[in-house]
Structures are given as structure tokens and as C-alpha cells.
Scaffold this motif. Structure first.
Motif, PDB file in Angstrom:
ATOM      1  N   MET A  43       0.811  -1.213   0.000  1.00  0.00           N
ATOM      2  CA  MET A  43       0.000   0.000   0.000  1.00  0.00           C
ATOM      3  C   MET A  43       0.848   1.267   0.000  1.00  0.00           C
ATOM      4  O   MET A  43       0.489   2.269  -0.613  1.00  0.00           O
ATOM      5  N   HIS A  44       1.997   1.230   0.650  1.00  0.00           N
ATOM      6  CA  HIS A  44       2.843   2.423   0.745  1.00  0.00           C
ATOM      7  C   HIS A  44       3.876   2.534  -0.379  1.00  0.00           C
ATOM      8  O   HIS A  44       4.707   3.443  -0.353  1.00  0.00           O
ATOM      9  N   PHE A  45       3.849   1.643  -1.356  1.00  0.00           N
ATOM     10  CA  PHE A  45       4.922   1.544  -2.349  1.00  0.00           C
ATOM     11  C   PHE A  45       4.834   2.575  -3.486  1.00  0.00           C
ATOM     12  O   PHE A  45       4.873   2.238  -4.660  1.00  0.00           O
ATOM     13  N   ALA A  46       4.752   3.859  -3.146  1.00  0.00           N
ATOM     14  CA  ALA A  46       4.709   4.903  -4.174  1.00  0.00           C
ATOM     15  C   ALA A  46       3.740   4.490  -5.279  1.00  0.00           C
ATOM     16  O   ALA A  46       2.672   3.942  -4.992  1.00  0.00           O
ATOM     17  N   ASP A  47       4.074   4.722  -6.553  1.00  0.00           N
ATOM     18  CA  ASP A  47       3.154   4.381  -7.646  1.00  0.00           C
ATOM     19  C   ASP A  47       3.503   3.033  -8.274  1.00  0.00           C
ATOM     20  O   ASP A  47       3.357   2.830  -9.480  1.00  0.00           O
ATOM     21  N   VAL A  48       3.968   2.114  -7.440  1.00  0.00           N
ATOM     22  CA  VAL A  48       4.262   0.743  -7.897  1.00  0.00           C
ATOM     23  C   VAL A  48       3.679  -0.226  -6.869  1.00  0.00           C
ATOM     24  O   VAL A  48       4.357  -1.129  -6.375  1.00  0.00           O
ATOM     25  N   VAL A  49       2.400  -0.049  -6.548  1.00  0.00           N
ATOM     26  CA  VAL A  49       1.796  -0.807  -5.448  1.00  0.00           C
ATOM     27  C   VAL A  49       1.675  -2.296  -5.739  1.00  0.00           C
ATOM     28  O   VAL A  49       1.707  -3.118  -4.814  1.00  0.00           O
ATOM     29  N   PHE A  50       1.528  -2.679  -7.011  1.00  0.00           N
ATOM     30  CA  PHE A  50       1.479  -4.095  -7.387  1.00  0.00           C
ATOM     31  C   PHE A  50       2.806  -4.490  -8.022  1.00  0.00           C
ATOM     32  O   PHE A  50       3.354  -3.770  -8.864  1.00  0.00           O
ATOM     33  N   GLY A  51       3.327  -5.648  -7.633  1.00  0.00           N
ATOM     34  CA  GLY A  51       4.595  -6.077  -8.225  1.00  0.00           C
ATOM     35  C   GLY A  51       4.995  -7.452  -7.740  1.00  0.00           C
ATOM     36  O   GLY A  51       4.277  -8.126  -6.997  1.00  0.00           O
ATOM     37  N   ARG A  52       6.180  -7.859  -8.171  1.00  0.00           N
ATOM     38  CA  ARG A  52       6.744  -9.136  -7.722  1.00  0.00           C
ATOM     39  C   ARG A  52       8.223  -8.935  -7.444  1.00  0.00           C
ATOM     40  O   ARG A  52       8.857  -7.983  -7.926  1.00  0.00           O
ATOM     41  N   ALA A  53       8.774  -9.827  -6.648  1.00  0.00           N
ATOM     42  CA  ALA A  53      10.201  -9.797  -6.341  1.00  0.00           C
ATOM     43  C   ALA A  53      10.949 -10.589  -7.407  1.00  0.00           C
ATOM     44  O   ALA A  53      10.636 -11.756  -7.649  1.00  0.00           O
ATOM     45  N   VAL A  54      11.912  -9.956  -8.040  1.00  0.00           N
ATOM     46  CA  VAL A  54      12.710 -10.598  -9.085  1.00  0.00           C
ATOM     47  C   VAL A  54      14.123 -10.778  -8.560  1.00  0.00           C
ATOM     48  O   VAL A  54      14.777  -9.809  -8.144  1.00  0.00           O
ATOM     49  N   ARG A  55      14.577 -12.014  -8.557  1.00  0.00           N
ATOM     50  CA  ARG A  55      15.901 -12.318  -8.049  1.00  0.00           C
ATOM     51  C   ARG A  55      16.979 -11.785  -8.976  1.00  0.00           C
ATOM     52  O   ARG A  55      16.887 -11.898 -10.197  1.00  0.00           O
ATOM     53  N   GLY A  56      18.033 -11.209  -8.391  1.00  0.00           N
ATOM     54  CA  GLY A  56      19.162 -10.753  -9.173  1.00  0.00           C
ATOM     55  C   GLY A  56      20.166 -11.863  -9.393  1.00  0.00           C
ATOM     56  O   GLY A  56      19.921 -13.031  -9.069  1.00  0.00           O
ATOM     57  N   ALA A  57      21.310 -11.501  -9.948  1.00  0.00           N
ATOM     58  CA  ALA A  57      22.386 -12.466 -10.155  1.00  0.00           C
ATOM     59  C   ALA A  57      22.949 -12.903  -8.797  1.00  0.00           C
ATOM     60  O   ALA A  57      22.598 -12.347  -7.754  1.00  0.00           O
ATOM     61  N   ALA A  58      23.792 -13.918  -8.821  1.00  0.00           N
ATOM     62  CA  ALA A  58      24.380 -14.432  -7.586  1.00  0.00           C
ATOM     63  C   ALA A  58      25.028 -13.300  -6.799  1.00  0.00           C
ATOM     64  O   ALA A  58      25.793 -12.500  -7.347  1.00  0.00           O
TER      65      ALA A  58
END
Length: 320
Positions: free
Chosen positions: A294-309
Motif C-alpha cells: 500500500m505504501h509503495f509509491a506508484d508501484v503498489v502491485f509487483g513481484r520480487a525478481v531475483r538478481g544475479a548471484a
């Protein structure tokens, strides 16, 4: 080399350039969105529609709100800060619709305007737009059958206790107020963070307590996640082969997706809240899971994307 081979090479180069340009434009758009409050945004999960309903915004001082951070950290993460150097925290509610039925998760901060005060982790607060936002999407607040709260902090209770304009009572004329049993039992703790006895008294006649795993609406279940408060609750919404986790104040900024160890200054139990953030990042990295912050600025919907090692996860907005 023949003409066809040269043409193929030019075409591939043009496609690469267009791809790079598109990625640059997407990155630029995301950075702009990180610095502004969210507008109305919707997702369809099978038969369930979820819509972010804006009420306003709060400006947070980055080091004051996330005490484990440093000036060097924010120099590296300046994309998350607005032109005044604050984290922009949206404030609003999540409307969940199934056919003609409607549930609201959290009720904004209400008609409130508070200027920033030097030395305060919370900067300026501006609220009051939620009823107008509901009208814009064609939803009568009187038709909302229940308001489910993640916790009892004042920026989530607003329109549930504040009288609607021109009336003596709140806008949700027919709604039960759903609050986790441990949160309601420990409601006195909310008074340390600005929730007054009068606010709680206004809620009490409608309160119905809920517990972990309870289904409170078609496709919506309670998931207790203590840490930010003693009885903080998330809500898991399932439909169309996907699930959405409305995680309340487990996180306040997408920067915490890559750094779940960064707790908020108002967290009741920092070890518990950190443990949930770590698990939440794992859950939201699954292909069938979306998060709602709810507090995530204008990106309230999303998913966590894993980065490189060796790299942390990042927040990837989801718009459909």
C-alpha cells in the motif's frame, strides 16, 4: 556478403536498438513512479478484481524511517527519493470485488493535512481522497460489506472512524470491521503511534475479530504476520491461478525488497518483522505470486525478481 545478409544484419541491429530503447524507457518510467504517490490501478485475478483506491500520501525521511540505513546507502539508492529527499509513501485502500460484492482492505488516513516537522521520521501527510476515488471507479462505499484492516495505525483507519462529509457516521454504512484477534487484544499499543482512544471507540461497535487462515471474502484469507504490530495481518487473495499478498506495513518502500533487513522505526518487534520480510520476498519471487504494498509509491502491485548471484531481489511492477 549478399544484400539479403546485409539486410538481415541491419534488421537485427535495429531490433537490438529498439529493445535497448524500450528497456531505457521502462526504467525511466519506473524511476518516475518511485517518486510519486499511486493513482488508481487494477488487476484481474480470475473472478476477483482488485483495485488500489488512493487516499493521499505521506513523506518519510529515509534514515529516520529506516534507521539501519546510512547516507551512503541513500546516495546509492537516490532513485527512491523525491526532489525533497523523502521516500514517497502512498496511502489508500485495496478494493476487492467479486461480482456485486466488495471488500476493502484498509481505509486510508482520512481527511488530514499535517506539515512536516524537523526531526520527525514522518514528514508531510495529505489525505482525504478515498471517497472521491471510490466514486471515480463507480463503487458506493455503502455497498462495501466489510473493511479488513492490516493493523490499527491511524493511516489505515481513516475513513472507518471519520464521519463522511455531511453525516454523523462513517461512509461504510453496512460494513463490519475485521481485525485480527491479537491486534484487537493489544489495541492499546496503537495509541503509542497516534491512534487515539476515540478512534478505537468509534470502531468498536462494528469490530469482528478474525484469525489466521480465516476466509473473510471469496478468495481472501487472513495470514497473521506479527512484527510491525503485535497482531499485524496480511491478506492472501487467490484467483485465476495467481495469488496476491496484501502485506500491509511489512514493508514501506520497494527498496526493502532487496534489503529485508531494513526495519521501520515503528516496528513493534524488529526480529519478527525482518523474518516476515525475508519470507515475503521468497514468496513474491514465485511466478504465481504478486505483492501489494500500500505504501509503495506508484508501484503498489509487483513481484520480487531475483538478481544475479550475490545480488538482492528487486521490485518489478505488475500492471496487468
Amino acid at each position: 556478403m549478399g544484400n539479403s545478409q546485409r539486410n538481415d544484419g541491419v534488421q537485427l541491429q535495429d531490433e537490438r536498438l529498439r529493445g535497448e530503447q524500450l528497456r531505457d524507457e521502462q526504467l525511466q518510467d519506473e524511476q518516475i513512479r518511485l517518486r510519486r504517490p499511486a493513482g488508481i490501478r487494477s488487476l484481474q485475478l480470475g473472478d476477483v478484481k482488485v483495485t488500489y483506491v488512493p487516499d493521499g500520501a505521506i513523506r518519510l525521511t529515509p534514515r529516520g524511517w529506516l534507521p539501519a540505513t546510512t547516507d551512503d546507502v541513500w546516495a546509492e539508492h537516490a532513485a527512491y527519493l523525491d526532489e525533497t529527499g523523502h521516500l514517497v509513501a502512498s496511502v489508500g485502500g485495496l478494493l476487492v470485488e467479486h461480482g456485486d460484492r466488495a471488500l476493502l482492505i484498509d481505509a486510508g488516513v482520512g481527511p488530514l493535512s499535517v506539515p512536516a516537522e524537523p526531526g520527525n521520521a514522518v514528514g508531510a501527510i495529505e489525505g482525504g481522497a478515498l471517497l472521491a476515488s471510490l466514486a471515480e471507479i463507480g463503487r458506493d462505499p455503502g455497498s462495501i460489506e466489510a473493511v479488513a484492516f492490516t493493523h490499527l495505525h491511524m493511516d489505515h483507519l481513516g475513513w472507518a472512524h471519520h464521519p463522511a462529509p455531511g453525516t454523523d457516521g462513517p461512509a461504510f454504512t453496512s460494513a463490519d470491521y475485521l481485525i485480527s484477534e491479537p491486534e484487537w487484544t493489544h489495541r492499546h499499543l496503537a495509541e503509542e503511534h497516534g491512534t487515539s482512544e476515540e478512534m478505537l471507540a468509534a470502531l468498536e461497535p462494528r469490530v469482528r475479530t478474525v484469525n489466521d487462515g480465516d476466509e473473510i471474502f471469496p478468495g481472501v484469507r487472513v495470514m497473521l504476520t506479527p512484527g510491525h504490530t503485535a497482531g499485524h495481518a496480511a491478506y492472501v487473495i487467490t484467483g485465476g491461478g495467481r495469488r496476491l499478498i496484501a502485506f500491509g506495513d511489512a514493508m514501506h518502500s520497494p527498496v526493502q525488497i532487496g534489503h529485508p533487513e531494513w526495519w521501520a522505526t515503528v516496528d513493534h518487534d524488529t526480529e519478527q518483522s525482518t523474518s516476515f520480510r525475508r519470507g515475503l520476498v521468497e514468496e513474491m519471487s514465485r511466478p504465481d505470486t504478486i505483492g501489494y504494498g500500500m505504501h509503495f509509491a506508484d508501484v503498489v502491485f509487483g513481484r520480487a525478481v531475483r538478481g544475479a548471484a550475490g545480488e538482492g531481489a528487486r521490485w518489478e511492477p505488475v500492471d496487468a
